[in-house]
Scaffold this active site. Sequence first.
Site, short mmCIF file in Angstrom:
data_model
loop_
_atom_site.label_atom_id
_atom_site.label_comp_id
_atom_site.label_asym_id
_atom_site.label_seq_id
_atom_site.Cartn_x
_atom_site.Cartn_y
_atom_site.Cartn_z
N ASP A 91 3.32 52.02 44.92
CA ASP A 91 3.99 53.27 44.53
C ASP A 91 3.52 54.32 43.84
OD1 ASP A 91 2.73 51.97 42.41
OD2 ASP A 91 4.05 50.88 41.63
N SER A 92 3.35 55.22 43.26
CA SER A 92 2.62 56.22 42.95
C SER A 92 2.27 56.01 41.63
CB SER A 92 3.65 57.70 43.17
OG SER A 92 4.90 57.31 42.15
N PHE A 95 6.76 55.59 38.00
CA PHE A 95 7.56 54.81 37.66
C PHE A 95 7.39 53.70 36.86
CE2 PHE A 95 10.09 50.48 37.48
CZ PHE A 95 11.55 51.48 37.49
N ASP A 274 11.72 46.52 47.91
CA ASP A 274 10.60 45.67 47.74
C ASP A 274 11.25 45.47 46.23
OD1 ASP A 274 10.36 48.25 46.02
OD2 ASP A 274 9.09 46.94 44.86
N CYS A 312 14.96 24.06 54.59
CA CYS A 312 13.85 25.40 54.56
C CYS A 312 11.34 25.16 54.43
CB CYS A 312 12.94 25.44 53.11
SG CYS A 312 12.04 26.84 52.52
N CYS A 314 8.86 26.44 54.16
CA CYS A 314 8.23 26.65 53.52
C CYS A 314 7.57 25.41 53.03
CB CYS A 314 8.55 27.48 51.86
SG CYS A 314 8.92 26.07 50.91
N CYS A 317 8.52 22.36 49.76
CA CYS A 317 9.57 21.61 50.68
C CYS A 317 9.16 21.06 52.07
CB CYS A 317 10.79 22.41 51.04
SG CYS A 317 11.81 23.97 50.29
N HIS A 343 8.04 29.17 47.64
CA HIS A 343 9.61 29.06 48.38
C HIS A 343 10.36 29.89 48.85
CE1 HIS A 343 13.61 27.60 49.25
NE2 HIS A 343 13.64 28.15 48.26
#
Length: 418
Positions: A91-92, A95, A274, A312, A314, A317, A343
């Site tokens: 990002d710049s 923000f 994002d 799942c 992952c 799990c 997860h």
Amino acid sequence: MEFKVTHRCHTTRARVSRMVLAHGETALPTFMPVATQAAIKGLTPEQVESLGITLILNNTYHLNLRPGVDVLKAAGGAHLFEGWRHNMLTDSGGFQLVSLSKFTTITEKGALFSSPFTGESTILTPEESISIQHAIGADIIMQLDDVGEYISISRYIGPRVEEAMERSIRWLDRCIQQHESSGQKHTQNLFAIVQGGLNPSLRDKCLDGMLERKDRVSGYAIGGLSGGEEKDVFWRIIKQCADRLPEDRPRYAMGIGFAEDLLVCVALGIDMADCVFPTRTARFGVALTHTGPMNLTLGKYAKDFDTIDSMCPCLTCRDGTSRALLHHIVTHETAAAHALTIHNIVFQAQVMGRARDAIIAGTFPDYLRSFFASYFGDRGYPEWCVAALRSVGVDLLENSNIPMVSGGGAKWEYSDAA
Ligand SMILES: [Zn+2]
């Protein structure tokens, strides 16, 4: 950058694209996990890679403060510094500067702020933001935009929003100038950020200005949303922007991370998003699942020996880690945050991966209907999701017993921890 739309949904505006950057290929639509301090909290680069993630977001503001541009330059850029081999977007810095520093003032020259470490007064100009992002070496870099003095600007429709929108176009020109004169033009790609708050005519004006610069930017982001605005306003602004943004450029909705928001955005034609939410909420003990978020700090999980989600894939799990164990360690062992982060990143990747598969297979409207039915179940569909998806030809209420609920919709278990 090589960017090609390969498949389109026949009903909605959703599309699948192939984006090739200096560090490989990323299939869109995709969700980018956020690596705030040069790393996704609790995970090594190898672990992130093993979850199938090919594009992450790094925060310029944090990297610039620590380790700082000198260290990154000496390391040969953030990829080498972090040991991350795939694509990266920065990002710049604007923000976070505004949201983290109470004393930020925006002038035409740039954003004036005092360093949280030294108290020293500094200015972040559009040129400076681009130079820092060049030193970081991200594959996609963002223009510095005027997000206003306070984070809640998107709620306002007053003259400050108009000024910020117009300044963001002027700052885009300064960013383009800096980028094109740098020699980084062919390895790093600059994205513009559409501003204009919640005012459709200011959004249109901003789009007019930024579309004129299309040949000089690689993609477009939609900024100034996800600041607590009404969901009904949120989706209409996303749709308005996505409808006008060029077909041959990636479209990135900033700060979007709830599963329902992601899928609505994809249906409206968004390619990238994002948010810190999935990883942050993991550290608070919340697992994301296809039946809604699960707050493992609650006592009801103390004797629940199921895994978070039996389907799942992952590591957490697959290892058979029970909800009861996670409940037991969740607030005081980093292993729990780690397990839930893995997860949740896999959950986000699956939501988007299945969207891509469904768009390719021509079944995206069915995927939307089945995902929303499972996710909201008897809580009822939020009215704004029904309206947003209807606008692109998908009716969640058709042949469904699930009611529609007005207002913000479901109150999840994480309500106080998210
Ligand atoms: Zn899992």
